[in-house]
Design an enzyme around this catalytic site. Structure first.
Site, short mmCIF file in Angstrom:
data_model
loop_
_atom_site.label_atom_id
_atom_site.label_comp_id
_atom_site.label_asym_id
_atom_site.label_seq_id
_atom_site.Cartn_x
_atom_site.Cartn_y
_atom_site.Cartn_z
N GLY A 128 0.85 -1.19 0.00
CA GLY A 128 0.00 0.00 0.00
C GLY A 128 0.88 1.23 0.00
N GLU A 361 -3.74 8.21 -3.21
CA GLU A 361 -2.60 8.89 -3.85
C GLU A 361 -1.55 9.31 -2.80
OE1 GLU A 361 -3.19 11.18 -7.34
OE2 GLU A 361 -5.03 10.11 -7.85
N1 COS Z 1 10.01 11.31 -8.94
C1 COS Z 1 11.03 10.64 -9.54
N2 COS Z 1 11.70 9.62 -8.95
C2 COS Z 1 11.33 9.29 -7.71
C3 COS Z 1 10.29 9.95 -7.01
C4 COS Z 1 9.63 11.00 -7.69
N3 COS Z 1 8.63 11.66 -7.11
N4 COS Z 1 10.15 9.39 -5.80
C5 COS Z 1 11.07 8.41 -5.71
N5 COS Z 1 11.77 8.36 -6.88
C6 COS Z 1 12.90 7.46 -7.17
C7 COS Z 1 14.02 7.70 -6.16
O1 COS Z 1 14.86 8.74 -6.59
C8 COS Z 1 14.72 6.38 -6.14
O2 COS Z 1 15.58 6.29 -7.25
P1 COS Z 1 17.05 5.61 -7.10
O3 COS Z 1 16.77 4.18 -6.75
O4 COS Z 1 17.66 5.82 -8.45
O5 COS Z 1 17.72 6.36 -6.00
C9 COS Z 1 13.59 5.38 -6.35
O6 COS Z 1 12.51 6.11 -6.97
C10 COS Z 1 13.10 4.76 -5.05
O7 COS Z 1 12.71 5.85 -4.21
P2 COS Z 1 12.67 5.73 -2.62
O8 COS Z 1 13.95 5.14 -2.14
O9 COS Z 1 12.26 7.06 -2.07
O10 COS Z 1 11.51 4.65 -2.44
P3 COS Z 1 10.79 4.09 -1.14
O11 COS Z 1 10.55 2.65 -1.35
O12 COS Z 1 11.50 4.52 0.08
O13 COS Z 1 9.31 4.75 -1.22
C11 COS Z 1 7.57 6.36 -0.97
C12 COS Z 1 9.05 6.05 -1.33
C13 COS Z 1 7.18 5.88 0.40
C14 COS Z 1 7.51 7.88 -1.02
C15 COS Z 1 6.66 5.76 -2.06
O14 COS Z 1 6.61 4.35 -1.95
C16 COS Z 1 5.23 6.30 -2.04
O15 COS Z 1 4.96 7.39 -2.55
N6 COS Z 1 4.30 5.53 -1.45
C17 COS Z 1 2.89 5.86 -1.49
C18 COS Z 1 2.30 5.32 -2.74
C19 COS Z 1 0.97 5.88 -3.02
O16 COS Z 1 0.80 7.09 -3.14
N7 COS Z 1 0.03 4.98 -3.15
C20 COS Z 1 -1.30 5.36 -3.46
C21 COS Z 1 -1.81 4.41 -4.46
S1 COS Z 1 -2.06 5.07 -5.98
S2 COS Z 1 -3.88 5.81 -5.80
#
Ligand code: COS
Length: 380
Positions: A128, A361
């Site tokens: 999630g 989101e």
């Molecule tokens: N734009 C571009 N790249 C992004 C980014 C963004 N907004 N956010 C993360 N990335 C990239 C990072 O730079 C990283 O790249 P590298 O591996 O090259 O360093 C990669 O993606 C992984 O990012 P990160 O380490 O931040 O990932 P995490 O697993 O820690 O997760 C969160 C980050 C928690 C912020 C993410 O999983 C998230 O947004 N979760 C919520 C999801 C959501 O909104 N769900 C709703 C369902 S859809 S209705």
């Protein structure tokens, strides 16, 4: 779009919302369905293609223009917005931002016209908020990938013709970098969609589970490179979060207008309740917060249109606007009193409807994670 055309569009949508959609809100909620002719009219107005580039038949709105449209759309039950929200936002923007010319030419005209309904399939039962941990697998076999897995709470899945699916192409890589994005037509053998969930609010908008059972997806349906799917999803969500923030502002405006009208008309202790300072304070707090949210959303949208990365600003806007509209809805129930708790004025319905804005989101907690990580990156 020039300002005159934009203002005409906004006026048309405002009229359509007030005259066509608002009168049927209660019926849509009761029946948990939007009438087919209303859906057709929304498509004819161009609502399915607001953000799709003009060369593919959409209106090609900028982010700022899309937010202005959302301020209007928020004035009616959010279920209406949800009908085309995936086409405007998370269901189509991966394709708009990362699609090949062939993929765009094949799908986008239908997305813009509303003939093709899109869905964004990221969330899973065990993924999630931690969306980088998706387990749905896509294994390369010659000229196609074999897709297996389950997605959860997928908006518009029951009407969707095309899914953007995030699936793990590299089982040896944990986290987001093992994930790729795919365009998966609903009619491929092995795709199945469950019955819509019963929800707290937004009746008329549907979410369902989607299962992929040995679905053969052609290689040319991959969106972006292998391993780029998580980044595609995150960039789609950056944009989607601004869209949702703008909808929150629109709903807040609707609730505030209803509160102002009701408190001017409702009399207690021999005078309209608007004369009481405790009511005035609630109205003033709602106006102040709604104004702040609107200003944030427009600032972030303009920055995005100017080419800036707005990951942090979009998360700030989503956090503040979704929490703001929750408080505004709570005050609205209080100002309406007993009448706010009954179904008569639609206040209790909107109170339930807005609760999801703090969850989908990206929850408020995830927005805080995103904001603080960006702050640490920027050192400010
Ligand atoms: N734009 C571009 N790249 C992004 C980014 C963004 N907004 N956010 C993360 N990335 C990239 C990072 O730079 C990283 O790249 P590298 O591996 O090259 O360093 C990669 O993606 C992984 O990012 P990160 O380490 O931040 O990932 P995490 O697993 O820690 O997760 C969160 C980050 C928690 C912020 C993410 O999983 C998230 O947004 N979760 C919520 C999801 C959501 O909104 N769900 C709703 C369902 S859809 S209705």
């Amino acid at each position: 779009m020039d300002i005159e055309t934009r203002d005409q569009l906004l006026a048309t949508i405002r009229r359509f919302c007030a005259e066509r959609l608002r009168p049927i809100e209660a019926e849509v909620s009761e029946k948990d369905a939007i009438p087919a002719d209303v859906n057709r009219e929304m498509a004819e107005l161009g609502l399915y293609g607001l953000s799709i580039p003009e060369e593919y038949g959409g209106l090609g709105l900028s982010m700022e223009e899309e937010c202005l449209v959302c301020f209007e759309l928020g004035r009616v039950s959010p279920a209406f917005r949800s009908a085309f929200g995936t086409n405007v936002g998370i269901g189509s923007q991966g394709l708009v931002m990362f699609g090949t010319p062939e993929q765009k030419a094949k799908w986008l005209p239908g997305v813009a016209s509303g003939e093709i309904v899109t869905s964004f399939a990221l969330t899973e039962p065990e993924a999630g908020s931690d969306s980088g941990s998706v387990r749905t697998a896509a294994a390369l076999k010659g000229d196609h990938y074999v897709l297996n897995g389950a997605k959860r709470y997928i908006t518009n899945a029951n009407r969707a013709h095309l899914f953007t699916v995030m699936a793990r192409t590299n089982p040896d890589v944990k986290g987001g970098s093992g994930v790729s994005a795919f365009l998966v037509p609903r009619d491929l053998p092995g795709v199945s969609v469950s019955k819509p969930e019963k929800k707290m609010g937004q009746q008329g908008a549907h979410i369902c589970d989607v299962n992929f059972d040995d679905v053969k997806v052609p290689v040319e349906n991959r969106l972006g490179g292998e391993g780029e799917g998580f980044r595609v999803a995150m960039q789609v969500l950056d944009r989607g979060r601004l869209h949702i923030s703008a909808i929150c502002c629109g709903v807040a405006e609707r609730l505030i207008a209803d509160c102002v009208a009701y408190s001017a008309e409702r009399k207690q202790f021999g005078q309209p309740i608007a004369g009481f300072q405790m009511i005035q304070a609630m109205l003033a707090d709602s106006r102040t917060e709604a104004y702040a949210a609107r200003s944030m959303v427009l600032d972030a949208a303009k920055r995005r249109d100017g080419g800036e990365n707005v990951t942090m600003e979009a998360a700030c806007a989503k956090l503040f606007a979704s929490e703001m509209v929750g408080r505004v809805a709570d005050r609205a129930v209080q100002i309406f009193g007993g009448a706010g708790y009954t179904a008569d004025h639609g206040i209790e319905r909107l109170y339930r409807d807005v609760r999801i804005f703090r969850i989908y989101e990206g929850t408020s907690e995830i927005q805080r994670v995103v904001i603080s990580r960006e702050m640490m990156k920027k050192g400010t």
